[in-house]
Design a protein around this motif. Structure first.
Motif, PDB file in Angstrom:
ATOM      1  N   LEU A 145       0.861  -1.182   0.000  1.00 45.35           N
ATOM      2  CA  LEU A 145       0.000   0.000   0.000  1.00 45.35           C
ATOM      3  C   LEU A 145       0.896   1.230   0.000  1.00 45.35           C
ATOM      4  CD1 LEU A 145      -2.689  -0.992   2.688  1.00 45.35           C
ATOM      5  CD2 LEU A 145      -3.039  -0.868   0.215  1.00 45.35           C
ATOM      6  N   ASP A 146       0.356   2.342  -0.529  1.00 44.24           N
ATOM      7  CA  ASP A 146       1.112   3.592  -0.555  1.00 44.24           C
ATOM      8  C   ASP A 146       0.769   4.484   0.637  1.00 44.24           C
ATOM      9  OD1 ASP A 146       2.378   3.046  -3.104  1.00 44.24           O
ATOM     10  OD2 ASP A 146       0.404   3.391  -3.992  1.00 44.24           O
ATOM     11  N   LEU A 147      -0.503   4.492   1.023  1.00 49.46           N
ATOM     12  CA  LEU A 147      -0.964   5.298   2.144  1.00 49.46           C
ATOM     13  C   LEU A 147      -1.994   4.509   2.945  1.00 49.46           C
ATOM     14  CD1 LEU A 147      -1.652   8.760   0.408  1.00 49.46           C
ATOM     15  CD2 LEU A 147       0.355   8.153   1.768  1.00 49.46           C
ATOM     16  N   VAL A 148      -2.060   4.788   4.236  1.00 55.21           N
ATOM     17  CA  VAL A 148      -3.103   4.211   5.088  1.00 55.21           C
ATOM     18  C   VAL A 148      -3.720   5.336   5.898  1.00 55.21           C
ATOM     19  CG1 VAL A 148      -3.600   2.722   7.073  1.00 55.21           C
ATOM     20  CG2 VAL A 148      -2.068   1.912   5.268  1.00 55.21           C
ATOM     21  N   ILE A 149      -5.043   5.426   5.860  1.00 51.15           N
ATOM     22  CA  ILE A 149      -5.769   6.378   6.698  1.00 51.15           C
ATOM     23  C   ILE A 149      -6.364   5.570   7.839  1.00 51.15           C
ATOM     24  CG2 ILE A 149      -7.423   8.281   6.685  1.00 51.15           C
ATOM     25  CD1 ILE A 149      -7.639   7.798   3.629  1.00 51.15           C
ATOM     26  N   GLY A 150      -6.093   5.959   9.074  1.00 57.15           N
ATOM     27  CA  GLY A 150      -6.643   5.167  10.172  1.00 57.15           C
ATOM     28  C   GLY A 150      -6.281   5.694  11.536  1.00 57.15           C
ATOM     29  N   LEU A 151      -6.617   4.889  12.545  1.00 57.01           N
ATOM     30  CA  LEU A 151      -6.315   5.238  13.923  1.00 57.01           C
ATOM     31  C   LEU A 151      -4.842   4.996  14.221  1.00 57.01           C
ATOM     32  CD1 LEU A 151      -9.369   3.608  15.716  1.00 57.01           C
ATOM     33  CD2 LEU A 151      -8.924   6.047  15.457  1.00 57.01           C
ATOM     34  N   LYS A 152      -4.231   5.906  14.969  1.00 56.56           N
ATOM     35  CA  LYS A 152      -2.841   5.727  15.344  1.00 56.56           C
ATOM     36  C   LYS A 152      -2.755   4.737  16.505  1.00 56.56           C
ATOM     37  CE  LYS A 152       1.354   8.083  16.820  1.00 56.56           C
ATOM     38  NZ  LYS A 152       1.950   9.331  17.335  1.00 56.56           N
ATOM     39  N   PRO A 153      -2.094   3.591  16.289  1.00 55.11           N
ATOM     40  CA  PRO A 153      -1.962   2.614  17.385  1.00 55.11           C
ATOM     41  C   PRO A 153      -1.093   3.154  18.509  1.00 55.11           C
ATOM     42  CG  PRO A 153      -1.467   1.627  15.245  1.00 55.11           C
ATOM     43  CD  PRO A 153      -1.489   3.109  15.056  1.00 55.11           C
ATOM     44  N   ARG A 154      -1.360   2.723  19.707  1.00 61.35           N
ATOM     45  CA  ARG A 154      -0.567   3.156  20.854  1.00 61.35           C
ATOM     46  C   ARG A 154       0.891   2.724  20.679  1.00 61.35           C
ATOM     47  NH1 ARG A 154      -2.658   1.781  26.741  1.00 61.35           N
ATOM     48  NH2 ARG A 154      -4.089   3.409  26.076  1.00 61.35           N
ATOM     49  N   GLY A 155       1.790   3.629  20.963  1.00 63.24           N
ATOM     50  CA  GLY A 155       3.207   3.308  20.921  1.00 63.24           C
ATOM     51  C   GLY A 155       3.850   3.463  19.562  1.00 63.24           C
ATOM     52  N   ARG A 156       3.057   3.753  18.534  1.00 61.29           N
ATOM     53  CA  ARG A 156       3.665   3.913  17.204  1.00 61.29           C
ATOM     54  C   ARG A 156       4.332   5.283  17.111  1.00 61.29           C
ATOM     55  NH1 ARG A 156       3.122   1.505  12.082  1.00 61.29           N
ATOM     56  NH2 ARG A 156       3.708   2.913  10.370  1.00 61.29           N
ATOM     57  N   SER A 157       5.507   5.319  16.519  1.00 62.41           N
ATOM     58  CA  SER A 157       6.242   6.577  16.382  1.00 62.41           C
ATOM     59  C   SER A 157       5.572   7.473  15.347  1.00 62.41           C
ATOM     60  CB  SER A 157       7.693   6.301  15.973  1.00 62.41           C
ATOM     61  OG  SER A 157       7.742   5.857  14.622  1.00 62.41           O
ATOM     62  N   ASP A 158       6.025   8.714  15.293  1.00 64.08           N
ATOM     63  CA  ASP A 158       5.474   9.673  14.337  1.00 64.08           C
ATOM     64  C   ASP A 158       6.166   9.627  12.982  1.00 64.08           C
ATOM     65  OD1 ASP A 158       3.555  10.614  16.067  1.00 64.08           O
ATOM     66  OD2 ASP A 158       4.827  12.211  16.876  1.00 64.08           O
ATOM     67  N   ASP A 159       7.135   8.725  12.810  1.00 67.26           N
ATOM     68  CA  ASP A 159       7.802   8.581  11.511  1.00 67.26           C
ATOM     69  C   ASP A 159       6.792   8.095  10.477  1.00 67.26           C
ATOM     70  OD1 ASP A 159      10.185   9.341  12.624  1.00 67.26           O
ATOM     71  OD2 ASP A 159      10.910   7.290  12.948  1.00 67.26           O
ATOM     72  N   GLY A 160       6.665   8.840   9.394  1.00 65.78           N
ATOM     73  CA  GLY A 160       5.723   8.441   8.352  1.00 65.78           C
ATOM     74  C   GLY A 160       4.271   8.591   8.770  1.00 65.78           C
ATOM     75  N   TYR A 161       3.992   9.533   9.686  1.00 61.93           N
ATOM     76  CA  TYR A 161       2.617   9.702  10.183  1.00 61.93           C
ATOM     77  C   TYR A 161       2.279  11.187  10.249  1.00 61.93           C
ATOM     78  CZ  TYR A 161      -1.268  10.011  13.483  1.00 61.93           C
ATOM     79  OH  TYR A 161      -2.465  10.311  14.096  1.00 61.93           O
ATOM     80  N   ARG A 162       1.035  11.520   9.884  1.00 63.21           N
ATOM     81  CA  ARG A 162       0.549  12.898   9.994  1.00 63.21           C
ATOM     82  C   ARG A 162      -0.809  12.893  10.691  1.00 63.21           C
ATOM     83  NH1 ARG A 162       2.013  15.786   4.203  1.00 63.21           N
ATOM     84  NH2 ARG A 162       4.054  14.773   3.920  1.00 63.21           N
ATOM     85  N   HIS A 163      -0.867  13.611  11.784  1.00 61.52           N
ATOM     86  CA  HIS A 163      -2.117  13.701  12.540  1.00 61.52           C
ATOM     87  C   HIS A 163      -3.165  14.459  11.735  1.00 61.52           C
ATOM     88  CE1 HIS A 163      -4.909  14.373  15.830  1.00 61.52           C
ATOM     89  NE2 HIS A 163      -4.888  15.665  15.537  1.00 61.52           N
ATOM     90  N   MET A 164      -4.420  13.967  11.774  1.00 59.94           N
ATOM     91  CA  MET A 164      -5.496  14.603  11.030  1.00 59.94           C
ATOM     92  C   MET A 164      -6.661  15.053  11.907  1.00 59.94           C
ATOM     93  SD  MET A 164      -4.904  14.569   7.672  1.00 59.94           S
ATOM     94  CE  MET A 164      -3.574  13.892   6.676  1.00 59.94           C
ATOM     95  N   PHE A 165      -7.054  14.208  12.854  1.00 57.62           N
ATOM     96  CA  PHE A 165      -8.334  14.430  13.510  1.00 57.62           C
ATOM     97  C   PHE A 165      -8.373  13.662  14.821  1.00 57.62           C
ATOM     98  CE2 PHE A 165     -12.931  13.159  13.843  1.00 57.62           C
ATOM     99  CZ  PHE A 165     -13.471  14.430  13.967  1.00 57.62           C
ATOM    100  N   THR A 166      -9.027  14.221  15.821  1.00 57.10           N
ATOM    101  CA  THR A 166      -9.246  13.528  17.087  1.00 57.10           C
ATOM    102  C   THR A 166     -10.740  13.498  17.362  1.00 57.10           C
ATOM    103  OG1 THR A 166      -7.114  14.265  17.975  1.00 57.10           O
ATOM    104  CG2 THR A 166      -8.751  13.523  19.558  1.00 57.10           C
ATOM    105  N   ASP A 167     -11.271  12.328  17.690  1.00 52.40           N
ATOM    106  CA  ASP A 167     -12.696  12.235  18.021  1.00 52.40           C
ATOM    107  C   ASP A 167     -12.888  11.544  19.367  1.00 52.40           C
ATOM    108  OD1 ASP A 167     -12.267   9.549  17.538  1.00 52.40           O
ATOM    109  OD2 ASP A 167     -13.614   9.392  15.830  1.00 52.40           O
ATOM    110  N   ARG A 168     -14.091  11.642  19.897  1.00 55.32           N
ATOM    111  CA  ARG A 168     -14.452  11.002  21.160  1.00 55.32           C
ATOM    112  C   ARG A 168     -15.660  10.106  20.914  1.00 55.32           C
ATOM    113  NH1 ARG A 168     -12.496  13.568  25.937  1.00 55.32           N
ATOM    114  NH2 ARG A 168     -14.341  12.897  27.078  1.00 55.32           N
ATOM    115  N   LEU A 169     -15.595   8.891  21.398  1.00 51.53           N
ATOM    116  CA  LEU A 169     -16.717   7.979  21.254  1.00 51.53           C
ATOM    117  C   LEU A 169     -17.862   8.399  22.165  1.00 51.53           C
ATOM    118  CD1 LEU A 169     -14.932   4.495  21.094  1.00 51.53           C
ATOM    119  CD2 LEU A 169     -15.481   6.070  19.238  1.00 51.53           C
TER     120      LEU A 169
END
Length: 306
Positions: A145-169
């Motif tokens: 895959l070239d890109l993945v849009i999704g939830l940031k897993p706990r403990g994953r570094s910010d390398d190759g990641y861009r924050h987009m949105f925060t929501d509350r259940l």
């Protein structure tokens, strides 16, 4: 037989068959009729067989011609596709983009992003794969895959990641549920409820489980479903209390078939973003897709804030 195919001969052959005449084939190929006739005659000599029956008003295929036509059309299609791909590569730097996204985003966000993307990059083909974020991230690591849009897993570094949105259940319930008129009873009656939560082995499920542990657990075993639409429908029918993001149930909340009840603090907060390979910078096309995702997430946030 040693035969080196000549693309002009193959194109002439296919054009004559599809147009039904040498004159129309020549017009289609922007050459003279004699050039088409010469190409077909040379091709038959090289293959040592008759490909066309010219005895009637319209040319007809022989058995050998039918066999060659089937192969020729496939070869010409692939060559034309290669030409389009190379043209797109020269123009955009990429002719295909492979996107991974959870099912919820494929329903509520990705379609609008794709519509804008196709307008901007008509020659780039988007390929969408739906699934859980953790699985999709493995495919991103494997360069599938070239890109993945999704939830940031706990403990994953910010390398190759861009924050987009925060929501509350939130809890979503039938309009007739007691919590609708008495939100103060939420914590007091927590263990009495039948909860309907999202699939195991997902970030959302883990966050929900952690919240219940902080609140002292729950009584009934939850119903665990892998489909947000099913969770909403069961909550609407009064089967139990669904736990979803308000933007997923926005339509039902607006028309009154579901009611959203705030989850008591500390709440269940999730972080959404776009992941790309940490080994390289995103291409022009990928940057454009990321930008469109940012706009879509921003629009979602604005709508929820109204």
């Amino acid at each position: 037989m040693d035969w080196v195919p000549d693309l002009r001969q193959l194109r002439a052959f296919v054009a004559v068959v599809e147009e039904g005449s040498f004159t129309l084939a020549a017009r289609r190929l922007f050459v003279t009729q004699s050039a088409v006739s010469h190409s077909l005659r040379t091709l038959e000599e090289q293959l040592m067989c008759k490909l066309l029956d010219r005895s009637g008003k319209r040319v007809a295929l022989t058995v050998e011609g039918e066999l060659l036509l089937k192969r020729c059309k496939r070869v010409i299609f692939e060559l034309d596709q290669a030409s389009r791909d190379l043209d797109g590569l020269r123009k955009w730097g990429q002719t295909r983009i492979r996107i991974g996204a959870p099912h919820s985003l494929c329903t509520f966000l990705v379609p609008s992003v794709l519509r804008e993307f196709r307008d901007c990059f008509p020659r780039c083909e988007p390929v969408i794969e739906a699934g859980d974020t953790t699985v999709l991230l493995d495919r991103l690591s494997d360069v599938e895959l070239d890109l993945v849009i999704g939830l940031k897993p706990r403990g994953r570094s910010d390398d190759g990641y861009r924050h987009m949105f925060t929501d509350r259940l939130a809890f979503v319930v039938s309009p007739f549920h007691p919590w609708v008129n008495d939100t103060n009873a939420v914590l007091a009656t927590l263990t009495e409820q039948q909860f309907i939560i999202y699939a195991k082995a997902t970030e959302t499920h883990r966050l929900i489980e952690e919240w219940f542990e902080k609140k002292g657990g729950r009584g009934k075993k939850p119903l665990v479903l892998g489909d947000m639409a099913a969770i909403k429908e069961m909550a609407r029918l009064g089967v139990g209390v669904g736990i979803v993001a308000p933007w997923i149930a926005a339509r039902e909340i607006e028309d009154g078939t579901l009611r959203a009840v705030e989850i008591p603090e500390p709440g269940i907060e999730r972080e959404w973003g776009v992941f790309h390979s940490s080994n390289r910078e995103p291409s022009l096309v990928e940057e454009a897709f990321i930008g469109l995702c940012e706009m879509a997430f921003a629009a979602m946030h604005t709508n929820l804030s109204k």
